[in-house]
Design a protein around this motif. Structure first.
Motif, PDB file in Angstrom:
ATOM      1  N   THR A 128       3.107   3.080   8.981  1.00 39.81           N
ATOM      2  CA  THR A 128       1.651   3.047   8.863  1.00 39.81           C
ATOM      3  C   THR A 128       1.078   2.426  10.139  1.00 39.81           C
ATOM      4  O   THR A 128       1.820   2.110  11.071  1.00 39.81           O
ATOM      5  N   LYS A 129      -0.227   2.225  10.136  1.00 37.08           N
ATOM      6  CA  LYS A 129      -0.844   1.552  11.292  1.00 37.08           C
ATOM      7  C   LYS A 129      -0.285   0.149  11.483  1.00 37.08           C
ATOM      8  O   LYS A 129      -0.261  -0.374  12.597  1.00 37.08           O
ATOM      9  N   ALA A 130       0.178  -0.449  10.402  1.00 38.62           N
ATOM     10  CA  ALA A 130       0.737  -1.804  10.470  1.00 38.62           C
ATOM     11  C   ALA A 130       2.174  -1.817  10.984  1.00 38.62           C
ATOM     12  O   ALA A 130       2.736  -2.882  11.237  1.00 38.62           O
ATOM     13  N   GLY A 131       2.759  -0.630  11.133  1.00 38.54           N
ATOM     14  CA  GLY A 131       4.124  -0.564  11.628  1.00 38.54           C
ATOM     15  C   GLY A 131       5.076   0.038  10.614  1.00 38.54           C
ATOM     16  O   GLY A 131       4.675   0.495   9.533  1.00 38.54           O
ATOM     17  N   LEU A 132       6.332   0.013  10.941  1.00 34.37           N
ATOM     18  CA  LEU A 132       7.368   0.578  10.074  1.00 34.37           C
ATOM     19  C   LEU A 132       7.843  -0.495   9.105  1.00 34.37           C
ATOM     20  O   LEU A 132       8.229  -1.589   9.526  1.00 34.37           O
ATOM     21  N   PRO A 133       7.813  -0.218   7.805  1.00 40.70           N
ATOM     22  CA  PRO A 133       8.277  -1.225   6.845  1.00 40.70           C
ATOM     23  C   PRO A 133       9.780  -1.444   6.966  1.00 40.70           C
ATOM     24  O   PRO A 133      10.498  -0.588   7.478  1.00 40.70           O
TER      25      PRO A 133
END
Length: 376
Positions: free
Chosen positions: A352-357
């Motif tokens: 996501t925009k927050a990065g890769l989980p």
């Protein structure tokens, strides 16, 4: 001497005979015209069977089945290593194609139409050594109808060009906002793991080419291929456009640092890539408008692919960000790789925009107590 009355009678007889002759000729011409058009209609309808047990075609070319001119190909690959190179211009190319889109056929029927395509959607000419190796990268999510039609058409299209090619469908997992450019980065990386491709075509799933003289090989510069689309009345919308169907060699891709990873949603990434080409000291090549023709499959905007409201702000920063955001920073996780008869499907988590989980924890190994309880 003929009387005036006799002359009048002969004149009417002469005119009558002329009218009869004209009528007969007109009738014969009419019959020929009707016969000609009936023949044309029957020829067209022969390509689109209507019976339940018959295979329906997705594309009809020049009044006939798009696969018809491939009947000259050998049904098996020649053995040994003495194959000569294929001609520089394939003798199988037919030029302009009248694309008519249908989808009432199964993937099994499509597979039978492409007997020389092997596992994973790979193909090489059976009777000569291909001069070019081209990977088709298709960013994808929930477009099964479009994928069927594209595969139906593009397989014979590429076979007529006598290419060594492979299809890679890069499927974004989950329901988060779509990221086309990031999927294309993943597609490049995963395709190059399997083959030393000398050209990669990044291909929207809804773009159907209409002329097989539009060769799927790379040029000296990055190539924008879909220059004339029916949606835009077969005109180039603007000079810097670089979307739809594009082609880059591995060297081109490295020079532009791949594609941007921060365009979530529809729009902006194509213009960003065009700017990268220019910033890397290259220009955009294109086929002519007569050859680079495409029909776009009509569809509504995809769910999870709304217009990106930040795309213009991102574009203004491309000059500063293109070397720090691209192939050198892409984060993704391959969930599965499936080799279907007509293509390779790679399902990937692009985050996501927050990065890769973080990855999910591995399955917990069963302890001795668990095994005893299970068997107890």
């Amino acid at each position: 001497m003929f009387s005036f009355q006799s002359k009048k009678i002969y004149l009417f007889m002469f005119l009558g005979i002329q009218l009869v002759v004209i009528a007969l000729f007109s009738r014969e011409a009419y019959k020929k015209s009707v016969t000609y058009f009936i023949h044309i209609l029957r020829k067209d309808n022969a390509s689109i069977p209507t019976g339940r047990n018959q295979t329906s075609t997705a594309v009809v070319a020049n009044g006939g089945d798009v696969y018809a001119n491939l009947s000259r190909l050998s049904k098996a690959h020649s053995q040994g290593e003495n194959l000569t190179y294929c001609p520089k211009t394939s003798p199988l190319i037919v030029g302009r194609i009248n694309v008519r889109i249908h989808s009432n056929f199964t993937m099994q029927e499509l597979q039978r139409k492409n007997p020389l395509v092997v596992r994973g959607g790979r193909y090489r000419p059976p009777d000569c050594e291909a001069r070019h190796r081209t990977a088709i990268i298709i960013p994808y999510r929930d477009r099964e109808h479009h994928l069927k039609v594209l595969l139906y058409f593009l397989h014979p299209f590429l076979q007529r060009q006598q290419l060594n090619y492979g299809f890679y469908v890069i499927h974004q997992a989950g329901n988060y906002t779509y990221n086309k450019a990031k999927l294309m980065n993943v597609g490049f990386r995963e395709a190059m793991k399997e083959e030393d491709w000398d050209c990669l075509f990044f291909h929207d799933v809804d773009m159907i080419p209409e002329d097989d003289r539009n060769t799927y090989v790379c040029d000296a510069n990055p190539k924008h291929v879909s220059v004339a689309i029916d949606k835009f009345e077969y005109k180039l919308p603007y000079n810097k456009i670089f979307g739809g169907v594009t082609a880059l060699s591995p060297l081109h891709y490295q020079k532009i640092n791949g594609f941007p990873n921060n365009y979530w949603g529809w729009g902006g990434e194509d213009d960003d890539i065009a700017m990268r080409v220019s910033l890397a000291g290259m220009s955009i090549s294109r086929p002519s408008l007569k050859v680079g023709r495409y029909k776009m499959i009509k569809h509504k905007l995809d769910k999870g692919n709304d217009a990106n409201p930040k795309r213009f702000n991102l574009l203004r920063k491309t000059r500063q960000t293109w070397k720090q955001d691209g192939m050198n920073t892409v984060e993704s996780r391959v969930i599965s790789r499936e080799y279907h008869p007509l293509y390779t499907n790679i399902t990937v988590d692009v985050g996501t925009k927050a990065g890769l989980p973080p990855p999910p924890p591995p399955p917990k190994a069963a302890t001795m107590a668990d095994q005893i309880q299970h068997h107890g």
